[in-house]
Design a protein around this motif. Structure first.
Motif: not given
Length: 197
Positions: A86-96, A98-105, A130-134
């Motif tokens: 029941h702890q708060p969580f945070e992560d960064v993951k890759r998302i594909v 609907g248009d096939g573009v891969e982003i970091l979320m 994605t852009h912030a990570e770049t």
């Protein structure tokens, strides 16, 4: 205007302002009613996923299908852990999308429990980073690799071979660390990148 109409107008204005703020910040929100297995996404979250708002009735499985296959098990395990502790969580993951573009979320969330401590809802926000990570990586390359190369050039101009060699070694070490991190985060196979001319 009656008190009920005034309250409805204030609520409508607040909802509109929240939607506009989410769109400007490119941050979406979500809620998962665990017992009912009902998921709600804000319009901006649909857009982040590359979908038209309200184009699907999302579910937990829909969410997992959009997570990059290499990240899916870790994300599901993280969610299972949140159910348990029941702890708060945070992560960064890759998302594909609907248009096939891969982003970091980036996702931040929390678990809401009833009086007996049973998880009832998960709520949170998602942001396309994605852009912030770049930009972060570009700054890191400049700060570490380019500066070390400049220092090496300075020493070479002065005929100082050993300090130049040490600076070049530092630049190489930093570049390897950044490349390794990039490979691990994106799943790029070593040797799969080729320079195009």
């Amino acid at each position: 205007m009656s008190a009920t109409e005034e309250s409805a107008a204030r609520l409508e204005r607040a909802e509109r302002q929240l939607a506009e703020a989410q769109q400007l910040a490119h941050v979406g929100s979500w809620e998962w009613d665990i017992p009912a297995d009902a998921v709600w996404w804000s319009d901006e979250l649909y857009r982040i996923y590359g979908l038209e708002p309200q184009s699907i009735s999302p579910s937990y499985d829909d969410f997992l299908e959009r997570v990059h296959p290499a990240d899916r098990a870790a994300v599901d395990a993280r969610n299972q852990k949140a159910f348990a502790d029941h702890q708060p969580f945070e992560d960064v993951k890759r998302i594909v999308r609907g248009d096939g573009v891969e982003i970091l979320m980036r996702t931040q969330g929390t678990v809401v429990c009833d009086a007996s401590g049973t998880a009832q809802r998960m709520v949170g926000i998602c942001e396309d980073v994605t852009h912030a990570e770049t930009r972060r990586r570009a700054g890191e390359i400049n700060d570490e690799v380019i500066q070390a190369l400049v220092l090496a050039g300075f020493h070479l101009d002065r005929g100082e071979v050993e300090p130049a060699r040490a600076a070049l070694h530092d630049a190489r070490r930093c570049a390897q660390r950044i490349a390794t991190d990039l490979i691990l985060r994106t799943g790029i196979e070593p040797g799969s990148l080729r320079l195009r001319r």
